[in-house]
Write a protein that holds these residues in place. Sequence first.
Motif, PDB file in Angstrom:
ATOM      1  N   MET A 146     -21.299  10.697  -3.819  1.00 56.53           N
ATOM      2  CA  MET A 146     -20.782   9.401  -3.378  1.00 56.53           C
ATOM      3  C   MET A 146     -19.890   8.757  -4.436  1.00 56.53           C
ATOM      4  O   MET A 146     -18.915   8.084  -4.108  1.00 56.53           O
ATOM      5  CB  MET A 146     -21.941   8.496  -2.974  1.00 56.53           C
ATOM      6  N   ALA A 147     -20.199   8.988  -5.703  1.00 63.21           N
ATOM      7  CA  ALA A 147     -19.313   8.515  -6.770  1.00 63.21           C
ATOM      8  C   ALA A 147     -17.983   9.256  -6.721  1.00 63.21           C
ATOM      9  O   ALA A 147     -16.913   8.657  -6.894  1.00 63.21           O
ATOM     10  CB  ALA A 147     -19.984   8.727  -8.131  1.00 63.21           C
ATOM     11  N   LEU A 148     -18.057  10.546  -6.445  1.00 65.08           N
ATOM     12  CA  LEU A 148     -16.858  11.364  -6.302  1.00 65.08           C
ATOM     13  C   LEU A 148     -15.994  10.869  -5.148  1.00 65.08           C
ATOM     14  O   LEU A 148     -14.763  10.810  -5.242  1.00 65.08           O
ATOM     15  CB  LEU A 148     -17.273  12.820  -6.071  1.00 65.08           C
ATOM     16  N   ARG A 149     -16.635  10.505  -4.051  1.00 63.12           N
ATOM     17  CA  ARG A 149     -15.921  10.004  -2.881  1.00 63.12           C
ATOM     18  C   ARG A 149     -15.187   8.704  -3.183  1.00 63.12           C
ATOM     19  O   ARG A 149     -14.050   8.501  -2.748  1.00 63.12           O
ATOM     20  CB  ARG A 149     -16.924   9.779  -1.736  1.00 63.12           C
ATOM     21  N   GLU A 150     -15.807   7.834  -3.953  1.00 59.19           N
ATOM     22  CA  GLU A 150     -15.208   6.528  -4.229  1.00 59.19           C
ATOM     23  C   GLU A 150     -14.024   6.645  -5.187  1.00 59.19           C
ATOM     24  O   GLU A 150     -12.976   6.044  -4.956  1.00 59.19           O
ATOM     25  CB  GLU A 150     -16.263   5.586  -4.807  1.00 59.19           C
ATOM     26  N   ASP A 151     -14.184   7.412  -6.266  1.00 55.58           N
ATOM     27  CA  ASP A 151     -13.076   7.573  -7.225  1.00 55.58           C
ATOM     28  C   ASP A 151     -13.384   8.741  -8.149  1.00 55.58           C
ATOM     29  O   ASP A 151     -14.315   8.675  -8.955  1.00 55.58           O
ATOM     30  CB  ASP A 151     -12.897   6.283  -8.045  1.00 55.58           C
ATOM     31  N   GLU A 152     -12.588   9.800  -8.032  1.00 55.62           N
ATOM     32  CA  GLU A 152     -12.836  11.006  -8.831  1.00 55.62           C
ATOM     33  C   GLU A 152     -12.660  10.748 -10.325  1.00 55.62           C
ATOM     34  O   GLU A 152     -13.434  11.242 -11.144  1.00 55.62           O
ATOM     35  CB  GLU A 152     -11.903  12.142  -8.389  1.00 55.62           C
ATOM     36  N   ASP A 153     -11.641   9.984 -10.671  1.00 50.61           N
ATOM     37  CA  ASP A 153     -11.347   9.747 -12.091  1.00 50.61           C
ATOM     38  C   ASP A 153     -12.474   8.966 -12.760  1.00 50.61           C
ATOM     39  O   ASP A 153     -12.901   9.294 -13.873  1.00 50.61           O
ATOM     40  CB  ASP A 153     -10.019   9.001 -12.242  1.00 50.61           C
ATOM     41  N   VAL A 154     -12.944   7.931 -12.089  1.00 54.58           N
ATOM     42  CA  VAL A 154     -14.046   7.133 -12.647  1.00 54.58           C
ATOM     43  C   VAL A 154     -15.319   7.966 -12.715  1.00 54.58           C
ATOM     44  O   VAL A 154     -16.076   7.890 -13.695  1.00 54.58           O
ATOM     45  CB  VAL A 154     -14.265   5.863 -11.799  1.00 54.58           C
ATOM     46  N   ALA A 155     -15.563   8.781 -11.678  1.00 59.29           N
ATOM     47  CA  ALA A 155     -16.756   9.637 -11.662  1.00 59.29           C
ATOM     48  C   ALA A 155     -16.733  10.606 -12.846  1.00 59.29           C
ATOM     49  O   ALA A 155     -17.752  10.794 -13.529  1.00 59.29           O
ATOM     50  CB  ALA A 155     -16.827  10.408 -10.349  1.00 59.29           C
ATOM     51  N   GLU A 156     -15.577  11.181 -13.114  1.00 57.37           N
ATOM     52  CA  GLU A 156     -15.453  12.112 -14.233  1.00 57.37           C
ATOM     53  C   GLU A 156     -15.638  11.384 -15.566  1.00 57.37           C
ATOM     54  O   GLU A 156     -16.265  11.904 -16.494  1.00 57.37           O
ATOM     55  CB  GLU A 156     -14.096  12.804 -14.185  1.00 57.37           C
ATOM     56  N   ALA A 157     -15.113  10.170 -15.638  1.00 59.66           N
ATOM     57  CA  ALA A 157     -15.256   9.385 -16.864  1.00 59.66           C
ATOM     58  C   ALA A 157     -16.712   9.016 -17.131  1.00 59.66           C
ATOM     59  O   ALA A 157     -17.118   8.842 -18.283  1.00 59.66           O
ATOM     60  CB  ALA A 157     -14.408   8.117 -16.770  1.00 59.66           C
ATOM     61  N   MET A 158     -17.496   8.917 -16.062  1.00 66.37           N
ATOM     62  CA  MET A 158     -18.916   8.586 -16.210  1.00 66.37           C
ATOM     63  C   MET A 158     -19.769   9.812 -16.536  1.00 66.37           C
ATOM     64  O   MET A 158     -20.990   9.710 -16.626  1.00 66.37           O
ATOM     65  CB  MET A 158     -19.435   7.927 -14.920  1.00 66.37           C
ATOM     66  N   GLY A 159     -19.121  10.983 -16.669  1.00 66.20           N
ATOM     67  CA  GLY A 159     -19.850  12.170 -17.081  1.00 66.20           C
ATOM     68  C   GLY A 159     -20.205  13.126 -15.969  1.00 66.20           C
ATOM     69  O   GLY A 159     -20.924  14.107 -16.199  1.00 66.20           O
ATOM     70  N   ILE A 160     -19.732  12.863 -14.752  1.00 68.98           N
ATOM     71  CA  ILE A 160     -20.019  13.763 -13.630  1.00 68.98           C
ATOM     72  C   ILE A 160     -19.097  14.981 -13.709  1.00 68.98           C
ATOM     73  O   ILE A 160     -17.888  14.846 -13.860  1.00 68.98           O
ATOM     74  CB  ILE A 160     -19.816  13.035 -12.285  1.00 68.98           C
ATOM     75  N   LYS A 161     -19.668  16.167 -13.618  1.00 66.14           N
ATOM     76  CA  LYS A 161     -18.878  17.390 -13.645  1.00 66.14           C
ATOM     77  C   LYS A 161     -18.311  17.654 -12.250  1.00 66.14           C
ATOM     78  O   LYS A 161     -19.045  18.043 -11.336  1.00 66.14           O
ATOM     79  CB  LYS A 161     -19.736  18.569 -14.100  1.00 66.14           C
ATOM     80  N   LEU A 162     -17.023  17.420 -12.102  1.00 65.67           N
ATOM     81  CA  LEU A 162     -16.403  17.503 -10.787  1.00 65.67           C
ATOM     82  C   LEU A 162     -16.490  18.905 -10.201  1.00 65.67           C
ATOM     83  O   LEU A 162     -16.678  19.067  -8.988  1.00 65.67           O
ATOM     84  CB  LEU A 162     -14.936  17.067 -10.874  1.00 65.67           C
ATOM     85  N   ILE A 163     -16.333  19.925 -11.034  1.00 69.86           N
ATOM     86  CA  ILE A 163     -16.329  21.300 -10.533  1.00 69.86           C
ATOM     87  C   ILE A 163     -17.674  21.638  -9.882  1.00 69.86           C
ATOM     88  O   ILE A 163     -17.730  22.081  -8.732  1.00 69.86           O
ATOM     89  CB  ILE A 163     -16.020  22.287 -11.679  1.00 69.86           C
ATOM     90  N   ASN A 164     -18.754  21.390 -10.615  1.00 68.37           N
ATOM     91  CA  ASN A 164     -20.085  21.697 -10.073  1.00 68.37           C
ATOM     92  C   ASN A 164     -20.397  20.875  -8.838  1.00 68.37           C
ATOM     93  O   ASN A 164     -20.979  21.376  -7.867  1.00 68.37           O
ATOM     94  CB  ASN A 164     -21.155  21.437 -11.143  1.00 68.37           C
ATOM     95  N   THR A 165     -20.009  19.611  -8.857  1.00 70.34           N
ATOM     96  CA  THR A 165     -20.317  18.703  -7.754  1.00 70.34           C
ATOM     97  C   THR A 165     -19.580  19.114  -6.487  1.00 70.34           C
ATOM     98  O   THR A 165     -20.163  19.151  -5.396  1.00 70.34           O
ATOM     99  CB  THR A 165     -19.945  17.259  -8.139  1.00 70.34           C
ATOM    100  N   LYS A 166     -18.300  19.434  -6.623  1.00 68.10           N
ATOM    101  CA  LYS A 166     -17.519  19.852  -5.448  1.00 68.10           C
ATOM    102  C   LYS A 166     -18.000  21.186  -4.897  1.00 68.10           C
ATOM    103  O   LYS A 166     -18.127  21.360  -3.682  1.00 68.10           O
ATOM    104  CB  LYS A 166     -16.033  19.935  -5.812  1.00 68.10           C
ATOM    105  N   LEU A 167     -18.270  22.129  -5.798  1.00 69.90           N
ATOM    106  CA  LEU A 167     -18.731  23.447  -5.354  1.00 69.90           C
ATOM    107  C   LEU A 167     -20.065  23.346  -4.617  1.00 69.90           C
ATOM    108  O   LEU A 167     -20.288  24.044  -3.624  1.00 69.90           O
ATOM    109  CB  LEU A 167     -18.860  24.397  -6.540  1.00 69.90           C
ATOM    110  N   MET A 168     -20.948  22.486  -5.087  1.00 68.17           N
ATOM    111  CA  MET A 168     -22.237  22.311  -4.426  1.00 68.17           C
ATOM    112  C   MET A 168     -22.052  21.764  -3.011  1.00 68.17           C
ATOM    113  O   MET A 168     -22.715  22.201  -2.065  1.00 68.17           O
ATOM    114  CB  MET A 168     -23.123  21.373  -5.242  1.00 68.17           C
ATOM    115  N   ALA A 169     -21.118  20.811  -2.858  1.00 67.18           N
ATOM    116  CA  ALA A 169     -20.838  20.255  -1.534  1.00 67.18           C
ATOM    117  C   ALA A 169     -20.288  21.325  -0.599  1.00 67.18           C
ATOM    118  O   ALA A 169     -20.736  21.465   0.550  1.00 67.18           O
ATOM    119  CB  ALA A 169     -19.851  19.084  -1.654  1.00 67.18           C
TER     120      ALA A 169
END
Length: 213
Positions: A146-169
């Motif tokens: 849901m953080a990824l959905r709202e804003d990818e850049d902010v989510a990444e800045a908060m420490g969320i690994k975009l690659i793992n998160t997207k692949l899991m989805a």
Amino acid sequence: IVVGFAGLLDLGYVAFFAIGAYTMGLLTSQGDLGMGLNFWIALPFCVVAATLAGIILGVPVLGMRGDYLAIVTLGFGEIIRVLVVSDLLKGFIGGAQGILQIGKPEILDFVLVQPEHYYYLIVASCLLAIFVTWRLRDARIGRQWMALREDEDVAEAMGIKLINTKLMAFAIGAAFSGLAGAIFASRLSSIFPHSFGLLISINVLCLIIVGGL
């Protein structure tokens, strides 16, 4: 999960749906192309095959967003459709003639044949999907989606690994699609390439949007 939670505009559902259906056909068919396995033995392989396809699709599109992601996933779905109808794989998956004599689910000595029998199987599958989705929604990965959905850049800045998160989805969405395709193939007892058109992906997207993201 993919569109609603993660906000990834995916139009490639039909590809995973087809992969699940064709895997079920190849494993359970009593015809020349099939292996004649039991439905319940083949079902996990269908889900795993679709999941792997979801990961394979997810890797090259990790940096894409919005319309670009939709176009690439749409192309992936069309590639799968063209492959199953072509003569290239005709010796393996039947080409335009499809796969016939696909096996039916059996519970003890009872064979699920009638539509009302499949109704309960589909309800059970829907309840499984709802349960998994409900559990994931409030888990760490759900909040990351849901953080990824709202804003990818902010989510990444908060420490969320975009690659793992997207692949899991992508992987979990593909797994559910493969499960649906496997049941679809068993219900019809035969599958053909024209059953896996773009309209299936459009219908899924419409259901999500009409139902509410």
